[in-house]
Design an enzyme around this catalytic site. Structure first.
Site, PDB file in Angstrom:
ATOM      1  N   LYS A  45       0.830  -1.193   0.053  1.00 25.63           N
ATOM      2  CA  LYS A  45       0.105   0.149  -0.080  1.00 25.63           C
ATOM      3  C   LYS A  45       0.913   1.216   0.011  1.00 25.63           C
ATOM      4  O   LYS A  45       0.964   2.140  -0.849  1.00 25.63           O
ATOM      5  CB  LYS A  45      -0.887   0.004   1.117  1.00 25.63           C
ATOM      6  CG  LYS A  45      -1.678   1.427   1.576  1.00 25.63           C
ATOM      7  CD  LYS A  45      -2.383   1.394   2.837  1.00 25.63           C
ATOM      8  CE  LYS A  45      -1.851   1.473   3.944  1.00 25.63           C
ATOM      9  NZ  LYS A  45      -1.520   2.865   4.434  1.00 25.63           N
ATOM     10  N   ASN A  46       1.929   1.233   1.040  1.00 23.38           N
ATOM     11  CA  ASN A  46       2.396   2.664   1.235  1.00 23.38           C
ATOM     12  C   ASN A  46       3.442   2.977   0.043  1.00 23.38           C
ATOM     13  O   ASN A  46       3.693   4.010  -0.435  1.00 23.38           O
ATOM     14  CB  ASN A  46       3.144   2.660   2.612  1.00 23.38           C
ATOM     15  CG  ASN A  46       2.118   2.893   3.800  1.00 23.38           C
ATOM     16  OD1 ASN A  46       1.120   3.052   3.371  1.00 23.38           O
ATOM     17  ND2 ASN A  46       2.470   2.453   4.813  1.00 23.38           N
ATOM     18  N   CYS A  88      -4.834   8.682   8.951  1.00 25.55           N
ATOM     19  CA  CYS A  88      -5.412   7.636  10.104  1.00 25.55           C
ATOM     20  C   CYS A  88      -5.767   8.340  11.219  1.00 25.55           C
ATOM     21  O   CYS A  88      -5.055   9.449  11.665  1.00 25.55           O
ATOM     22  CB  CYS A  88      -4.424   6.676  10.547  1.00 25.55           C
ATOM     23  SG  CYS A  88      -4.479   5.286   9.269  1.00 25.55           S
TER      24      CYS A  88
HETATM   25  N1  EPU Z   1       6.379  13.782  12.036  1.00 29.70           N
HETATM   26  C1  EPU Z   1       6.348  15.005  12.583  1.00 29.70           C
HETATM   27  N2  EPU Z   1       6.482  16.140  11.473  1.00 29.70           N
HETATM   28  C2  EPU Z   1       6.543  15.661  10.314  1.00 29.70           C
HETATM   29  C3  EPU Z   1       6.215  14.457   9.848  1.00 29.70           C
HETATM   30  C4  EPU Z   1       6.337  13.235  10.630  1.00 29.70           C
HETATM   31  O1  EPU Z   1       6.747  15.496  13.844  1.00 29.70           O
HETATM   32  O2  EPU Z   1       6.134  16.570   9.481  1.00 29.70           O
HETATM   33  C5  EPU Z   1       6.681  12.658  13.306  1.00 29.70           C
HETATM   34  C6  EPU Z   1       5.252  11.859  13.165  1.00 29.70           C
HETATM   35  O3  EPU Z   1       4.342  12.314  14.008  1.00 29.70           O
HETATM   36  C7  EPU Z   1       5.862  10.414  13.730  1.00 29.70           C
HETATM   37  C8  EPU Z   1       7.420  10.338  12.996  1.00 29.70           C
HETATM   38  O4  EPU Z   1       7.526  12.044  12.741  1.00 29.70           O
HETATM   39  O5  EPU Z   1       6.200  10.621  15.059  1.00 29.70           O
HETATM   40  C9  EPU Z   1       7.192   9.528  11.713  1.00 29.70           C
HETATM   41  O6  EPU Z   1       6.235   9.658  10.829  1.00 29.70           O
HETATM   42  P1  EPU Z   1       6.310   9.685   9.239  1.00 29.70           P
HETATM   43  O7  EPU Z   1       6.658  10.932   8.676  1.00 29.70           O
HETATM   44  O8  EPU Z   1       7.434   8.397   8.901  1.00 29.70           O
HETATM   45  O9  EPU Z   1       4.890   8.779   9.010  1.00 29.70           O
HETATM   46  P2  EPU Z   1       3.995   8.933   7.694  1.00 29.70           P
HETATM   47  O10 EPU Z   1       5.006   9.120   6.455  1.00 29.70           O
HETATM   48  O11 EPU Z   1       3.088   9.919   7.864  1.00 29.70           O
HETATM   49  C10 EPU Z   1       4.058   6.619   6.844  1.00 29.70           C
HETATM   50  C11 EPU Z   1       2.915   5.575   6.663  1.00 29.70           C
HETATM   51  C12 EPU Z   1       2.366   5.175   8.018  1.00 29.70           C
HETATM   52  C13 EPU Z   1       3.158   4.633   8.984  1.00 29.70           C
HETATM   53  C14 EPU Z   1       4.619   5.708   9.194  1.00 29.70           C
HETATM   54  C15 EPU Z   1       5.698   5.220  10.200  1.00 29.70           C
HETATM   55  C16 EPU Z   1       2.367   6.104   4.623  1.00 29.70           C
HETATM   56  C17 EPU Z   1       0.998   6.605   3.663  1.00 29.70           C
HETATM   57  N3  EPU Z   1       1.825   6.079   5.811  1.00 29.70           N
HETATM   58  O12 EPU Z   1       3.390   7.646   7.416  1.00 29.70           O
HETATM   59  O13 EPU Z   1       1.560   4.038   7.611  1.00 29.70           O
HETATM   60  O14 EPU Z   1       2.749   4.519  10.210  1.00 29.70           O
HETATM   61  O15 EPU Z   1       4.920   6.131   7.903  1.00 29.70           O
HETATM   62  O16 EPU Z   1       6.395   4.109   9.508  1.00 29.70           O
HETATM   63  O17 EPU Z   1       2.995   5.598   3.971  1.00 29.70           O
HETATM   64  C18 EPU Z   1      -0.518   2.694   7.974  1.00 29.70           C
HETATM   65  O18 EPU Z   1       0.109   2.132   6.871  1.00 29.70           O
HETATM   66  O19 EPU Z   1      -1.283   2.302   8.647  1.00 29.70           O
HETATM   67  C19 EPU Z   1       0.170   3.899   8.431  1.00 29.70           C
HETATM   68  C20 EPU Z   1      -0.264   4.640   9.093  1.00 29.70           C
END
Ligand code: EPU
Length: 416
Positions: A20-21, A114
């Site tokens: 998915k991601n 989410c």
């Molecule tokens: N964070 C910040 N500021 C930002 C970006 C992130 O503070 O601008 C923090 C977040 O709050 C978190 C950490 O950094 O504590 C890491 O977040 P990350 O940016 O890695 O998460 P994401 O890219 O928004 C993706 C996946 C999530 C998965 C996370 C962590 C996608 C679409 N989503 O989210 O997947 O949990 O990486 O691996 O790729 C899921 O598939 O159920 C899902 C939620």
């Protein structure tokens, strides 16, 4: 809504679908290419369908059938992204990077995702700013990029989304962007491979430092095979470790799930590895364990809710420290309605042995949390009703049918 009669052992063969991601990121990356993109192994899930609706709105030609997605973005048009579909998926934040690359401007809602926590995008925005973007941030975001600057940005905390967004941002510009403290998740590697295939120069200067030198004219036809979903693979493996009877998971990402496999080894979970499959049976009488979630290659936050359900079957208590999303625990109050015995103390999840599981009426609020409630219900010998199946459908293709085929008793009903 789902009606789940638990207690059946899961056996037979189930195959893991595409990631998915990775797919969500690659679909957005395809917008940068004027040539045709053909992606294989794209899961047919709600989040992908929603993203494709956004692409159609942008005048991209979309053909999606049998997990093969063909995209032609040669006639893409700039449009405001203040549309409903954008609010519904976290991955729509990648449109910011892609639009700044393509059009030097973007107007978008603060992106959705989410429900388990506040999901900031400050790192994405600070990265764009560092490389020259000017941002007006109110209820919506208006970002302009009149003059991109070469430069260096260190992501304050490892972030998958920020890493991918900055890769997209730099892909069409011939400046030199250095991004430090990048995520190494397999989906990031896939974006790097895909952009490189299209003609972007991306060099790994150090393990967590990337240099991007974009390419103004990406116009090759490209084909790419998306990897299987490592989180789906792990979800099925945890189901197998809880109620499997020689359950064979085909297309299991062994390398991407090494951390989980090591936990299984420690707990003496009976499993056997094939070339790309895992055969697993339920594990009884294991001792508790202490774990913490962290960026790849360590324990993924996305399996924390499912791991908590599995660890409830241990003889003694386990603890998981949630380091990525400290509030990712909203499934616990619901799970405890089935007589699971989990407590939360700040970002610690304390998992005690579950006894006398019963059935209940449950409500899911996010993708992995709702899958954990489904898993908890399948383990209990009783009947449960679960609202929120659409959360599961966001991330797992045709999953209720596929689980039925390996013995799960799950009915999709309109009400009870
Ligand atoms: N964070 C910040 N500021 C930002 C970006 C992130 O503070 O601008 C923090 C977040 O709050 C978190 C950490 O950094 O504590 C890491 O977040 P990350 O940016 O890695 O998460 P994401 O890219 O928004 C993706 C996946 C999530 C998965 C996370 C962590 C996608 C679409 N989503 O989210 O997947 O949990 O990486 O691996 O790729 C899921 O598939 O159920 C899902 C939620």
């Amino acid at each position: 809504m789902l009606k789940i009669k638990g207690g059946n052992l899961l056996k037979g063969v189930i195959e893991v679908k595409g990631s998915k991601n990775a797919s969500l990121a690659l679909i957005v990356a395809s917008l940068l290419n004027k040539g045709e993109v053909k992606l294989y192994n794209v899961p047919d899930i709600l989040d992908v369908r929603r993203l494709l609706n956004i692409l159609k709105h942008l005048n991209v030609n979309v053909n999606f059938k049998d997990n093969i997605l063909i995209l032609d973005s040669s006639k893409i048009e700039y449009k405001s992204l203040l549309i409903d579909e954008v609010k519904k998926i976290r991955a729509s934040s990648y449109l910011m990077g892609a639009f700044l690359s393509l059009f030097n401007k973007v107007e978008i809602f603060n992106p959705g995702g989410c429900n388990f926590s506040n999901r900031p995008i400050d790192f994405h925005l600070n990265g764009f700013k560092e490389f020259g973007a000017i941002i007006q941030e109110n209820e919506n975001l208006i970002i302009n990029l009149d003059n991109i600057k070469s430069g260096y940005y260190k992501i304050p905390k490892i972030s998958v989304g920020t890493t991918i967004n900055l890769l997209l941002f730099g892909a069409l510009k011939d400046n030199l962007l250095i991004i430090d403290n990048v995520a190494l998740e397999p989906e990031v590697e896939e974006v790097i491979d895909f952009l490189s295939l299209m003609g972007v120069e991306i060099i790994k200067i150090k393990e967590r430092t990337l240099l991007i030198k974009g390419n103004k004219s990406l116009n090759k036809n490209v084909e790419y095979h998306v990897k299987n979903d490592r989180i789906e693979a792990a979800s099925l493996a945890l189901l197998g470790a809880s109620i499997g009877d020689n359950l064979e998971i085909k297309g299991f990402n062994i390398y991407d799930n090494l951390y989980l496999l090591n936990i299984f080894l420690k707990l003496n979970v009976p499993f056997k590895l094939g070339g790309n499959s895992l055969t697993i049976s339920k594990c009884v009488d294991f001792d508790g364990i202490e774990l913490e979630t962290n960026p790849y290659p360590l324990l993924p936050t996305d399996i924390q809710p499912l791991l908590s359900v599995f660890l409830s079957l241990g003889k003694s208590s386990s603890i998981i420290k949630e380091n990525i999303y400290p509030k990712r625990n909203n499934y616990i109050k619901e799970l405890n309605k089935l007589n699971y015995n989990l407590n939360v103390n700040n970002n610690l999840i304390i998992i005690n042995n579950s006894n006398n599981l019963k059935g209940s009426h449950l409500v899911g609020e996010d993708l992995r949390g709702t899958f954990a409630l489904l898993m908890g219900s399948l383990i209990s010998d009783n009947t449960s009703y679960l609202k929120g199946k659409e959360y599961i459908e966001r991330g797992y293709e045709d999953i209720f049918n596929r689980l039925r085929k390996i013995g799960a008793n799950i009915e999709e009903i309109s009400s009870y």
